[in-house]
Design a protein around this motif. Structure first.
Motif, PDB file in Angstrom:
ATOM      1  N   GLY A 198      17.343   6.771  28.776  1.00 18.68           N
ATOM      2  CA  GLY A 198      17.424   7.630  27.434  1.00 18.68           C
ATOM      3  C   GLY A 198      17.790   8.769  27.580  1.00 18.68           C
ATOM      4  N   PRO A 199      18.896   9.582  27.013  1.00 15.66           N
ATOM      5  CA  PRO A 199      19.405  10.688  27.124  1.00 15.66           C
ATOM      6  C   PRO A 199      17.870  11.573  26.599  1.00 15.66           C
ATOM      7  N   VAL A 200      17.830  12.927  27.054  1.00 17.61           N
ATOM      8  CA  VAL A 200      16.902  13.889  26.327  1.00 17.61           C
ATOM      9  C   VAL A 200      18.050  14.651  25.416  1.00 17.61           C
ATOM     10  N   LEU A 201      17.523  15.055  24.263  1.00 18.47           N
ATOM     11  CA  LEU A 201      18.328  15.643  23.141  1.00 18.47           C
ATOM     12  C   LEU A 201      17.527  16.828  23.064  1.00 18.47           C
ATOM     13  N   ALA A 202      18.308  17.931  22.892  1.00 18.46           N
ATOM     14  CA  ALA A 202      17.706  19.366  22.778  1.00 18.46           C
ATOM     15  C   ALA A 202      18.755  20.027  21.938  1.00 18.46           C
ATOM     16  N   GLY A 203      18.231  21.063  21.270  1.00 22.12           N
ATOM     17  CA  GLY A 203      19.184  22.260  20.478  1.00 22.12           C
ATOM     18  C   GLY A 203      19.145  21.925  18.934  1.00 22.12           C
ATOM     19  N   GLY A 204      19.790  22.532  18.068  1.00 21.35           N
ATOM     20  CA  GLY A 204      19.563  22.471  16.751  1.00 21.35           C
ATOM     21  C   GLY A 204      20.155  20.851  16.249  1.00 21.35           C
ATOM     22  N   GLY A 205      21.333  20.735  16.819  1.00 23.65           N
ATOM     23  CA  GLY A 205      21.838  19.378  16.498  1.00 23.65           C
ATOM     24  C   GLY A 205      20.792  18.166  16.600  1.00 23.65           C
ATOM     25  N   ALA A 206      19.843  18.496  17.660  1.00 24.93           N
ATOM     26  CA  ALA A 206      18.824  17.257  17.647  1.00 24.93           C
ATOM     27  C   ALA A 206      17.880  17.007  16.808  1.00 24.93           C
ATOM     28  N   LEU A 207      17.913  18.282  15.704  1.00 24.73           N
ATOM     29  CA  LEU A 207      17.037  18.251  14.509  1.00 24.73           C
ATOM     30  C   LEU A 207      17.604  17.393  13.311  1.00 24.73           C
ATOM     31  N   ARG A 208      18.803  16.829  13.426  1.00 24.39           N
ATOM     32  CA  ARG A 208      19.494  16.290  12.524  1.00 24.39           C
ATOM     33  C   ARG A 208      19.459  14.798  12.746  1.00 24.39           C
ATOM     34  N   PRO A 209      18.631  14.030  11.806  1.00 25.59           N
ATOM     35  CA  PRO A 209      18.610  12.584  12.266  1.00 25.59           C
ATOM     36  C   PRO A 209      19.886  11.871  12.055  1.00 25.59           C
ATOM     37  N   ASP A 210      20.758  12.559  11.358  1.00 27.89           N
ATOM     38  CA  ASP A 210      22.110  11.888  11.013  1.00 27.89           C
ATOM     39  C   ASP A 210      22.843  12.026  12.253  1.00 27.89           C
ATOM     40  N   VAL A 211      22.684  12.965  13.242  1.00 26.16           N
ATOM     41  CA  VAL A 211      23.362  13.076  14.553  1.00 26.16           C
ATOM     42  C   VAL A 211      22.708  12.316  15.649  1.00 26.16           C
ATOM     43  N   THR A 212      21.315  12.189  15.557  1.00 27.10           N
ATOM     44  CA  THR A 212      20.526  11.462  16.502  1.00 27.10           C
ATOM     45  C   THR A 212      20.583  10.053  16.327  1.00 27.10           C
ATOM     46  N   ASP A 213      20.712   9.658  15.136  1.00 21.97           N
ATOM     47  CA  ASP A 213      20.572   8.052  15.055  1.00 21.97           C
ATOM     48  C   ASP A 213      22.271   7.475  15.326  1.00 21.97           C
ATOM     49  N   ARG A 214      23.166   8.217  14.873  1.00 20.32           N
ATOM     50  CA  ARG A 214      24.463   8.073  15.244  1.00 20.32           C
ATOM     51  C   ARG A 214      24.824   7.964  16.794  1.00 20.32           C
ATOM     52  N   LEU A 215      24.325   8.869  17.578  1.00 25.54           N
ATOM     53  CA  LEU A 215      24.420   8.933  18.886  1.00 25.54           C
ATOM     54  C   LEU A 215      23.690   7.895  19.431  1.00 25.54           C
ATOM     55  N   ALA A 216      22.625   7.388  18.981  1.00 25.82           N
ATOM     56  CA  ALA A 216      21.751   6.279  19.757  1.00 25.82           C
ATOM     57  C   ALA A 216      22.413   5.046  19.372  1.00 25.82           C
ATOM     58  N   HIS A 217      23.202   5.046  18.192  1.00 29.04           N
ATOM     59  CA  HIS A 217      23.813   3.619  17.911  1.00 29.04           C
ATOM     60  C   HIS A 217      25.218   3.498  18.508  1.00 29.04           C
TER      61      HIS A 217
END
Length: 259
Positions: A198-217
Motif C-alpha cells: 500500500g502506497p503512503v500518501l502525503a501532501g494536500g492532494g491526499a486530503l481529497r477523497p476524490d483523488v485518493t479513492d480514484r488512485l486506489a481504484h
C-alpha cells in the motif's frame, strides 16, 4: 525543531509542543509576498526549492525565534527537502540553518520523513506519493533509503483552474505515469512489493477523497493515509528529530539536552 518549508507554507514541529507553525502561508511573512503563497509575487520557496536565500534566511530566523527562543546553541533542526532537490539546494538550506546558531542540522528528503511517520519500523520496499501545492513526487524507498524517484514540477496550485471533476483525473494520471515509469525500470519486483503493501500518501492532494479513492481504484490496491496528510512530512521529520535527540543524549560526547 523539525521543519518543512513546503511550497505553500512552512511548517514546524517542536518536541513536547507538537505542531507550532501551520497557519501562515509564505505571503504572510513580510517580504515573502502578500497573496497567501501563490501568484507572481516574490517568495523564498518555489517548487519546494529555496529561490531567495536572503528572504528565506529572515523567515527562518523569525520561525526559530518563535519556536526555539533566542538561545539556540543547544538546539537541533531537522529540515526536509524534495527528494530530487540537488546538492545546491541542500547546501543552501544547510548554510541558512547554520546561521541560526544551532548546534546540529540534519537535512533529509521529504519521502524519508513521510515514511518515518507512516511506519518507522517498516522494512522492505515502500512507495511514498507526495501530492503538494507545486510538486508531485513518487519515491521508492528500500529499507528507508531512496531507491528510485520521479517528480512532476506541478501540483494542486497549477490545477486550480480545472473543472472540479477534472482535477482528480489529471493528478491521478500524473502519479500513475510516474509509477508506471518506475515499474518499467524495476528489475527486482520492488514496485510490485511496495504496491502490495500500500502506497503512503502525503501532501494536500491526499486530503481529497476524490483523488485518493480514484488512485486506489486505478492501482487496485489500498492506500495509506495519515490523519492529516498535509503535515505528514513535518511530523515524520519530528520523529526523526526524536531519534537524533535520543542518540545525542545517550552519547557521552553530548551530555547536554538538545531541543
Amino acid at each position: 525543531m523539525a521543519l518543512d518549508l513546503g511550497s505553500s507554507r512552512p511548517r514546524a514541529w517542536v518536541p513536547g509542543r507538537g505542531l507550532v507553525l501551520d497557519t501562515r502561508p509564505y505571503g504572510d511573512y513580510g517580504d515573502c509576498g502578500s497573496d497567501g503563497g501563490y501568484g507572481d509575487v516574490e517568495r523564498p520557496v518555489r517548487r519546494g526549492r529555496i529561490v531567495d536565500p536572503e528572504s528565506c534566511g529572515r523567515m527562518l530566523g523569525r520561525i526559530a525565534d518563535a519556536a526555539l527562543g533566542p538561545d539556540r546553541s543547544d538546539s537541533v533542526i531537522v529540515l526536509s527537502h524534495p527528494v530530487l532537490a540537488g546538492a545546491e539546494h541542500r547546501n543552501a538550506a544547510r548554510a541558512l540553518l547554520a546561521r541560526l546558531g544551532t548546534r546540529h542540522v540534519v537535512v533529509l528528503s521529504s519521502a524519508r520523513a513521510a515514511a518515518a511517520f507512516a511506519g518507522p519500523r517498516e522494512v522492505g520496499p515502500l512507495l511514498v506519493v507526495d501530492m503538494g501545492a507545486e510538486l508531485t513526487e513518487v519515491t521508492l524507498l528500500m529499507n528507508g533509503l531512496v531507491a528510485d524517484a520521479r517528480q512532476a514540477e506541478h501540483g494542486l496550485v497549477d490545477l486550480r483552474g480545472l473543472a472540479p471533476a477534472t482535477l482528480p483525473a489529471v493528478l491521478v494520471r500524473t502519479v500513475l505515469d510516474m509509477i508506471t515509469s518506475m515499474w518499467r525500470q524495476d528489475r527486482h519486483g520492488a514496485i510490485r512489493g511496495a504496491l502490495r503493501r500500500g502506497p503512503v500518501l502525503a501532501g494536500g492532494g491526499a486530503l481529497r477523497p476524490d483523488v485518493t479513492d480514484r488512485l486506489a481504484h486505478r492501482l487496485g490496491v489500498r492506500v495509506r493515509l495519515a490523519d492529516d496528510p498535509s503535515t505528514t512530512v513535518v511530523r515524520g521529520a519530528g520523529r526523526i528529530l526524536g531519534s537524533v535527540l535520543r542518540h545525542r543524549s545517550a552519547s557521552p560526547e553530548h551530555p547536554g539536552r538538545a531541543r
